[in-house]
Enzyme design. Structure first.
Site, PDB file in Angstrom:
ATOM      1  N   GLU A  70      -0.844 -39.917  22.534  1.00  0.00           N
ATOM      2  CA  GLU A  70      -1.992 -40.642  22.024  1.00  0.00           C
ATOM      3  C   GLU A  70      -3.248 -40.291  22.821  1.00  0.00           C
ATOM      4  OE1 GLU A  70      -0.300 -44.589  19.866  1.00  0.00           O
ATOM      5  OE2 GLU A  70      -0.635 -44.789  22.031  1.00  0.00           O
ATOM      6  N   CYS A  98      -6.809 -49.623  28.006  1.00  0.00           N
ATOM      7  CA  CYS A  98      -6.226 -49.095  29.241  1.00  0.00           C
ATOM      8  C   CYS A  98      -4.830 -49.671  29.468  1.00  0.00           C
ATOM      9  CB  CYS A  98      -7.141 -49.452  30.407  1.00  0.00           C
ATOM     10  SG  CYS A  98      -6.588 -48.809  31.987  1.00  0.00           S
ATOM     11  N   CYS A 134     -10.556 -40.281  26.179  1.00  0.00           N
ATOM     12  CA  CYS A 134      -9.471 -40.508  27.137  1.00  0.00           C
ATOM     13  C   CYS A 134      -8.317 -39.587  26.762  1.00  0.00           C
ATOM     14  CB  CYS A 134      -9.052 -41.975  27.102  1.00  0.00           C
ATOM     15  SG  CYS A 134      -7.803 -42.410  28.324  1.00  0.00           S
TER      16      CYS A 134
END
Length: 412
Positions: free
Chosen positions: A134, A392, A147
């Site tokens: 991901e 996160c 990210c």
């Protein structure tokens, strides 16, 4: 509500469904094979070798490498046939001998706050199986942060992290790391050849991939060589051209590799700290048993290039009644004394089966005040993408763990 985008042809769904037209998705290209190496993520020298195998004369290698590099990383093309200033014969030969396919998008979700999460699938490597990871894009005013993942799964088993519940499957290769950046730029219309609407999903003004953080799945410093090679491509001034000041690598504390990160990569450093006492960090971040706080913080003090202009970021997840007392805040200030630092306070993002709760907001603010008064910036990170498990510590895929021999066979 969060939106999940089905990438297959589909009739109009119920009211409220948001589907991307099939024309907006680039066509799939045959996956790389040993006979067709994937050139994304290669160095210029390796790219020259591919051109030589395609029959390019030695005296033309440098020029053709520069052309290919430009088409791949400036124009963002995904098909050799689009490289207009390269002869038709060479384009055909390259399409037969090399591959520039993007990772397959299995799923794309859009949060209520605009955060995007992609589930990517990579083909089997060696004796391994296809794997999935991901990647998350976080839009902010004036910038957009991607990210990026470095491994499928993780070895570290940090107890507050969802990714840590997925054991390591394998390291990602340079093309798989760079490929995440390429697809994100495709989908956001962030390449100059991206025609509207077919070429990508156009973001709001300024919402482009301007920052990269190696904070996705995995521990980047346990995949050092591949991450270093990938970031050299991402930061190359004649290609994707992201400044190293806009690239941050996050580690849980692989102490021996921290100095080489500064020396060889020159990117920003973030430390997943999360505790101020060894006995607690041993539980939250088990790598602490091998590299305790004293060793970790000494490596930070001597990190190449660290200064008040290039501070180290310390990430601190706020866990209710675990690490969020004001005594913890004062000890954090004491530990970081002498290190140019910024402390990111991260409200815990829950996931199914997690044993922790997020600290109360008032307590997070009191904690931040103690750190601020000591002279350290301590922003409280606004949770993003929680509704699509993109925040996160929430990333995970369904790829199964391989045996050690399978992982070795799957790593080129």
């Amino acid at each position: 509500m969060a939106v999940s985008i089905d990438l297959a042809p589909k009739a109009a769904g119920p009211a409220g469904d948001a589907l991307v037209p099939l024309a907006m998705v680039r066509p799939a290209i045959v996956s790389p094979t040993p006979e067709r190496p994937h050139v994304i993520g290669m160095t210029r020298e390796e790219l020259g070798g591919v051109l030589a195998l395609a029959g390019v004369p030695a005296k033309q290698i440098r020029m053709r490498t520069a052309q290919l590099w430009h088409w791949l990383y400036v124009r963002g093309v995904d098909d050799f046939a689009k490289m207009a200033n390269i002869s038709r014969d060479l384009r055909q030969k390259l399409s037969e001998t090399a591959d520039i396919a993007r990772p397959e998008i299995v799923d794309e979700q859009i949060s209520v706050d605009g955060t995007r999460k992609w589930l990517f699938r990579f083909p089997a490597r060696g004796a391994g199986k296809p794997v999935e990871i991901e990647t998350v894009y976080i839009p902010e005013e004036g910038r957009g942060t991607l990210c990026v993942s470095s491994q499928v799964g993780c070895t570290l088993t940090c107890t507050f992290c969802h990714t840590g519940t997925q054991r390591l499957v394998r390291n990602l290769t340079p093309d798989e790391i760079v490929g995440q950046v390429m697809v994100a730029r495709d989908r956001l219309g962030d390449f100059p050849d991206a025609d509207t609407p077919e070429g990508g999903i156009l973001p709001s003004e300024g919402r482009l991939v301007s920052n990269v953080v190696m904070m996705g799945m995995g521990e980047p410093l346990y995949n050092f060589d591949n991450v270093r090679k990938a970031l050299s491509v991402v930061s190359d001034g004649e290609g994707l051209a992201l400044s190293k000041r806009r690239i941050t690598l996050s580690t849980s504390g692989v102490v021996p590799m921290i100095a080489p990160t500064g020396e060889d990569m020159g990117v920003g450093l973030a430390i997943s700290l999360h505790a101020v006492r060894d006995e607690l960090r041993d539980v939250l971040v088990p790598i602490n048993k091998k590299y305790p706080l004293a060793q970790l913080l000494e490596a930070c003090r001597t990190y190449p290039g660290v200064s008040n202009a290039r501070r180290i970021t310390f990430e601190y997840v706020m866990l209710k009644d675990v690490n969020d007392s004001l005594a913890d805040a004062r000890e954090l200030v004491r530990l970081l004394q002498g290190i140019p630092a910024k402390i990111n306070l991260i409200p815990f993002n829950p996931w199914p089966g997690s044993a922790y709760e997020c600290s109360d907001w008032d307590q997070i603010e009191r904690f931040a005040e103690v750190v601020n008064q000591a002279g350290y910036a301590s922003p409280i990170r606004t949770p993003r993408g929680r509704d699509i498990f993109a925040a996160c510590g929430q990333l995970k895929s369904e790829s199964e763990r391989m045996r050690k021999t399978e992982r070795a066979a799957a790593t080129p």
